[in-house]
Design a protein around this motif. Structure first.
Motif, mmCIF file in Angstrom:
data_model
loop_
_atom_site.group_PDB
_atom_site.id
_atom_site.type_symbol
_atom_site.label_atom_id
_atom_site.label_comp_id
_atom_site.label_asym_id
_atom_site.label_seq_id
_atom_site.Cartn_x
_atom_site.Cartn_y
_atom_site.Cartn_z
ATOM 1 N N GLU A 161 0.831 -1.197 0.000
ATOM 2 C CA GLU A 161 0.000 0.000 0.000
ATOM 3 C C GLU A 161 0.868 1.250 0.000
ATOM 4 N N LEU A 162 0.297 2.291 -0.561
ATOM 5 C CA LEU A 162 0.813 3.645 -0.412
ATOM 6 C C LEU A 162 -0.226 4.359 0.441
ATOM 7 N N ALA A 163 0.205 5.136 1.423
ATOM 8 C CA ALA A 163 -0.753 5.762 2.328
ATOM 9 C C ALA A 163 -0.259 7.127 2.790
ATOM 10 N N VAL A 164 -1.222 7.985 3.050
ATOM 11 C CA VAL A 164 -0.937 9.255 3.707
ATOM 12 C C VAL A 164 -0.845 8.939 5.195
ATOM 13 N N PRO A 165 0.293 9.180 5.831
ATOM 14 C CA PRO A 165 0.421 8.871 7.265
ATOM 15 C C PRO A 165 -0.681 9.548 8.078
ATOM 16 N N ASN A 166 -1.307 8.791 8.953
ATOM 17 C CA ASN A 166 -2.413 9.273 9.797
ATOM 18 C C ASN A 166 -3.589 9.785 8.975
ATOM 19 N N GLY A 167 -3.731 9.287 7.763
ATOM 20 C CA GLY A 167 -4.797 9.760 6.882
ATOM 21 C C GLY A 167 -6.068 8.936 6.921
ATOM 22 N N GLY A 168 -6.080 7.848 7.673
ATOM 23 C CA GLY A 168 -7.282 7.019 7.743
ATOM 24 C C GLY A 168 -7.343 6.020 6.594
ATOM 25 N N GLU A 169 -8.383 5.187 6.615
ATOM 26 C CA GLU A 169 -8.521 4.103 5.638
ATOM 27 C C GLU A 169 -8.726 4.600 4.204
ATOM 28 N N THR A 170 -9.379 5.741 4.033
ATOM 29 C CA THR A 170 -9.648 6.207 2.670
ATOM 30 C C THR A 170 -8.396 6.761 1.992
ATOM 31 N N GLN A 171 -7.381 7.093 2.768
ATOM 32 C CA GLN A 171 -6.166 7.644 2.181
ATOM 33 C C GLN A 171 -5.085 6.579 2.073
ATOM 34 N N ARG A 172 -5.527 5.391 1.633
ATOM 35 C CA ARG A 172 -4.639 4.261 1.371
ATOM 36 C C ARG A 172 -4.928 3.733 -0.026
ATOM 37 N N LEU A 173 -3.860 3.455 -0.742
ATOM 38 C CA LEU A 173 -3.983 2.866 -2.077
ATOM 39 C C LEU A 173 -3.449 1.442 -2.000
#
Length: 146
Positions: free
Chosen positions: A129-141
């Protein structure tokens, strides 16, 4: 004994350019893995505070891909994914016409609005996954390399 060996070597050298030219005449073969026809464009990733990153990707190991990552400038936004970034070979990162060829990455961060393009070869099969740190589940690819 030496004269026949020299004659055979000379004959071989004279024959090679013709064989090489025949191979060059075959336009159906791509130039290599990084050749334009082998590249697949992935959906752009838009980085915006609180917004989803996009639909999951399914990549083929050995495939060459390009993706544009754009930040809308709504905040300082990082994109982390060390496991994925180590499962690929990064050909180049292009930012405003500047090409960067890194040995590896851990994460990316945008301090302001802008776009970068990353060209890479998927290598190691697995789920990432690629994710925005502390971004929640929707900000994960979610990414799968088959």
């Amino acid at each position: 004994m030496l004269k026949p060996m020299i004659a055979m070597g000379l004959a071989l050298c004279l024959a090679l350019p013709a064989a090489a030219q025949d191979a060059d005449d075959d336009d159906d073969l791509p130039a290599g893995l990084l050749a334009g026809p082998n590249k697949r464009d992935l959906p752009e990733i838009i980085l915006s505070v609180g917004e989803p990153l996009g639909e999951p990707w399914v990549l083929k190991s050995g495939g060459y891909y390009e993706v544009e990552i754009t930040s809308d400038g709504s905040g300082e936004i990082a994109l982390a994914g060390a496991a994925f970034l180590r499962a690929i070979w990064i050909d180049e990162i292009v930012i405003e016409g500047l090409e960067i060829r890194p040995l590896g990455l851990d994460s990316l961060e945008f301090d302001e609005a802008g776009t970068m393009e990353i060209g890479f070869v998927a290598i190691k099969p697995g789920s990432y996954e690629l994710a925005v740190p502390n971004g929640g589940e929707t900000q994960r690819l979610q990414i799968v390399i088959e």
